[in-house]
Design a protein around this motif. Sequence first.
Motif, mmCIF file in Angstrom:
data_model
loop_
_atom_site.group_PDB
_atom_site.id
_atom_site.type_symbol
_atom_site.label_atom_id
_atom_site.label_comp_id
_atom_site.label_asym_id
_atom_site.label_seq_id
_atom_site.Cartn_x
_atom_site.Cartn_y
_atom_site.Cartn_z
ATOM 1 N N ILE A 116 4.338 5.523 -5.757
ATOM 2 C CA ILE A 116 4.392 5.686 -6.830
ATOM 3 C C ILE A 116 3.306 6.772 -7.506
ATOM 4 C CG2 ILE A 116 3.971 4.193 -9.177
ATOM 5 C CD1 ILE A 116 4.841 1.875 -7.615
ATOM 6 N N CYS A 117 2.098 6.573 -6.757
ATOM 7 C CA CYS A 117 1.006 7.478 -7.059
ATOM 8 C C CYS A 117 1.601 8.790 -6.715
ATOM 9 C CB CYS A 117 -0.350 7.258 -6.450
ATOM 10 S SG CYS A 117 -0.958 5.628 -7.054
ATOM 11 N N ALA A 163 11.554 5.297 -9.701
ATOM 12 C CA ALA A 163 11.810 4.615 -11.140
ATOM 13 C C ALA A 163 10.521 3.832 -11.440
ATOM 14 C CB ALA A 163 12.827 3.554 -10.600
ATOM 15 N N ALA A 164 9.572 3.316 -10.599
ATOM 16 C CA ALA A 164 8.531 2.415 -11.054
ATOM 17 C C ALA A 164 7.635 3.597 -11.763
ATOM 18 C CB ALA A 164 7.909 1.895 -9.673
ATOM 19 N N ILE A 190 0.749 -1.071 0.061
ATOM 20 C CA ILE A 190 0.051 0.012 0.199
ATOM 21 C C ILE A 190 0.886 1.372 0.143
ATOM 22 C CG2 ILE A 190 -1.687 1.433 1.372
ATOM 23 C CD1 ILE A 190 -2.949 -1.282 2.338
ATOM 24 N N ALA A 191 1.838 1.199 0.643
ATOM 25 C CA ALA A 191 2.931 2.441 0.973
ATOM 26 C C ALA A 191 3.499 2.639 -0.346
ATOM 27 C CB ALA A 191 3.854 2.143 2.150
ATOM 28 N N LEU A 199 6.532 6.930 4.031
ATOM 29 C CA LEU A 199 6.257 5.579 2.566
ATOM 30 C C LEU A 199 7.444 4.811 2.641
ATOM 31 C CD1 LEU A 199 4.657 7.932 -0.079
ATOM 32 C CD2 LEU A 199 3.702 6.122 1.377
ATOM 33 N N GLU A 200 8.644 5.173 3.084
ATOM 34 C CA GLU A 200 10.138 4.102 2.684
ATOM 35 C C GLU A 200 9.923 3.233 3.873
ATOM 36 O OE1 GLU A 200 13.328 7.240 2.692
ATOM 37 O OE2 GLU A 200 13.458 6.777 0.515
#
Length: 761
Positions: free
Chosen positions: A291-292, A351-352, A285-286, A338-339
């Motif tokens: 990415i979002c 990157a993603a 989820i994180a 998030l990390e």
Amino acid sequence: MHRKLTITQHVGPAGGWGSAKSLANILLRTGVPFGGSLLLTHQNKTDGFACVSCAWAKPARPHPFEYCENGAKATAWEITSARCTPAFFAAHTLAELRTWSDHDLEAQGRLTEPLRWDAATDTYVPVSWEAAFQAIGADLRQRDPAQVVFYASGRASLEASYMYALFARMYGTNNLPDSSNMCHESTSVALPESIGVPVGTVTLEDFAQADCFFFFGQNVGSNSPRMLHDLQDASRRAVPIITFNPLRERGLERFVNPQSPIEMLSDTSTRISSQYHQVKAGGDIAAIFGICKALIAADDDAAAAGAQRVLDHAFLAEHTHGFEAFAAEARAQTWPALENRSGISRTAMEAAAAVYARSDRVIGIYGMGLTQHRAGVAAVQMVVNLLLLRGNIGKVGAGVCPVRGHSNVQGQRTVGITEKPELAPLDRLAEQYGFQPPREKGLNTVEACEAILDGKVQAFIGLGGNFVRAIPEREAMEDAWERLGLTVQIATKLNRSHLVHGGVSYLLPCLGRIEIDAQATGKQVVSIEDSTSCVHRSRGMREPASPHLLSEIRIVAELAKATLAPNPRVDWDGWTGDYSLIRDAIEATYPDRFHDFNRRFGQPGGFHRPIAARDRIWNTPTGRANFVVPKTTHEDADMPEDRRDVLRMMTLRSNDQFNTTIYGYDDRFRGIHGSRMVVLMNRNDMDRLGLDEGVDATIVAAADDRERRMSGFRVVQYDIPDGCIGTYYPEANALIPLWHHAERSKVPAAKSVPVRVFRSA
Ligand SMILES: Nc1nc2c(c(=O)[nH]1)N[C@H]1C(S)=C(S)[C@@H](COP(=O)(O)OP(=O)(O)OC[C@H]3O[C@@H](n4cnc5c(=O)[nH]c(N)nc54)[C@H](O)[C@@H]3O)O[C@H]1N2
Ligand SMILES: Nc1nc2c(c(=O)[nH]1)N[C@H]1C(S)=C(S)[C@@H](COP(=O)(O)OP(=O)(O)OC[C@H]3O[C@@H](n4cnc5c(=O)[nH]c(N)nc54)[C@H](O)[C@@H]3O)O[C@H]1N2
Ligand SMILES: [Mo]
């Protein structure tokens, strides 16, 4: 028994010679001659049988060998020459058999005759089919239907499943839990809210058109190997495949097609993943939020600079609801948080995002690594949120792709096996068959377990599966199980659920799907639905394992006749004599899904059921595709974040099993040989906890105060994120609390079980 454990550092690619060798081992041990394995060429063919292993899509123009290592193992396991006969049961009490391993029980081979448990001798003794049906019918007639559970495991055909669900409802209950309650129920709850359908939106043709794949928590090399062909094709087209998995799974790294002589001889493998992100268990989820967040930031920048936008704003405006709220939430997330929660770096998430932003047709694939968490529903909805940002649902080459488990698990739901009354066309059934279907909600798997523990459920009928072994909370459940008044198991092979039985207990052996099914009007065919909502025909080709076996359809029909008052509108015998009549009945109940069923299911590639979201018709309350904001990026609110001694346990499948069916003790892709009683651990955690490679470890559940403890695990140092450990399912199921399930879908959270690990005293 203590098995010798060996660990190999060098592991070959998925497929290749390792695959050929692993298959040869199984053929040898199951006594299937290599010539007999010619049967494999009929697997997943228009005129052949649908593989009994996984639910991955079957192409209209199949490869000459449309099977894989594990499909072939499943076939060999079913057509084995070993037989588990009444003589075997005469020689072993059930108390003794309860000390046997899962592998050894099933390795006895195919069940051959109907059996009844005899209390005086504690053995299964032969019984005539007629006596079994009459006794079960008489027993069920005097019970309250609310106290009876009708479980299904996901393999039985559409025809058998339809009849089974009808039988349960005519009897008076919606207690129709199935294996999907432990599996993709998180999908079935998440997707209708997000996009208005309970299933995936892609077909195999989309796979060929996609220009990017996101792959979350699914072990393709072991669990849906035929998909590797599609991924290999994608990789050859230089299509990026971005993978999120705590473990570096071999099948997601490299693949040699074992059916390509050139690749086999030259030992050339294809890379599968182009980016590999080792998220923490429950970190998705994180990670997706990150990415979002990156995409939304890039889009905000583009807007400010007057440049071309990153998100598909035309799609967002026309087709979605809730984007602004979601975007605000994503902007508010902080990178350090998030990390920390995802276990991957900001750079990795960016990157993603960069690849995603460059791609026009993206497919999001996922499996148990997302669904089997406390926040499993939210994790699935995050995948959809990501796809929606650039309009990746309802266009060619794009969509969401939950990879289903059992070969017909999705189909069973399509034809009425569900505990949720709103998912079954009850009015239609009432009209078609002239009875009053029960309207109250039935029990799902976890609720059925709770009701068995409370004594509220008194009888259990199982259409396949190994319920007791597949569920959490093993010890309490096995004790409670023996207090059931009646247990009836319809099965092909002996397993533990047959040994932990109720007061009155029957074991009814059935034909497998690979076997010829001859009825009054001749040889019959059945149908199944794959992961892409495509319905296929399946024709059994092998002589039955025993002349006493009955088809699942016949067994369900006989049980229904023995239990229910006759109903002139339900011709159980007519249906059993000619399965095309069952398909007519299914068509009458579900005209939209199954029109022209008998003609269409035999055409090459079968037929697709219509999926509204594919056409951007959103059957949601808002009439649009919904962004759903997760409550938190924390995957499990019960899991203390600051308690370093508490680890998250993922329960995994090896390359040598199909669920509770254990083919062997090797996990070739993970380099683990000879034992399944291992605990995979990160070096840092081993050092911190004072555990060396190879020591005996005890694992203790840490979710609540109740004592759940298992010993006999050997510590294996493994490349797995800090704070996460891996053990095998079903061995470790005794450590999972029954209440530790996904919110709302109630899928046991088997991929994030809080535990402590100690050196055994
Ligand atoms: N040969 C074979 N085929 C099978 C089966 C089988 O047992 N054997 N079972 C069938 C059934 S019923 C099902 S449901 C499917 C199951 O197939 P999968 O969905 O592949 O299920 P698992 O093997 O349990 O593994 C899930 C994967 O998720 C990863 N994972 C664990 N936790 C997380 C997480 O938090 N995040 C992410 N991103 N990944 C995570 C694990 O490392 C593993 O690679 O396969 C079906 N096909
Ligand atoms: N800890 C943990 N627990 C899990 C999971 C996990 O990842 N971790 N995964 C969950 C998932 S995804 C699932 S789907 C469930 C699986 O749960 P189940 O579906 O209940 O279990 P299986 O092991 O697939 O059932 C195997 C038995 O099915 C019977 N069988 C095989 N073929 C046939 C047939 O053609 N007809 C009939 N009638 N019987 C047949 C045989 O007797 C065999 O012993 O387990 C769940 N439990
Ligand atoms: Mo499953």
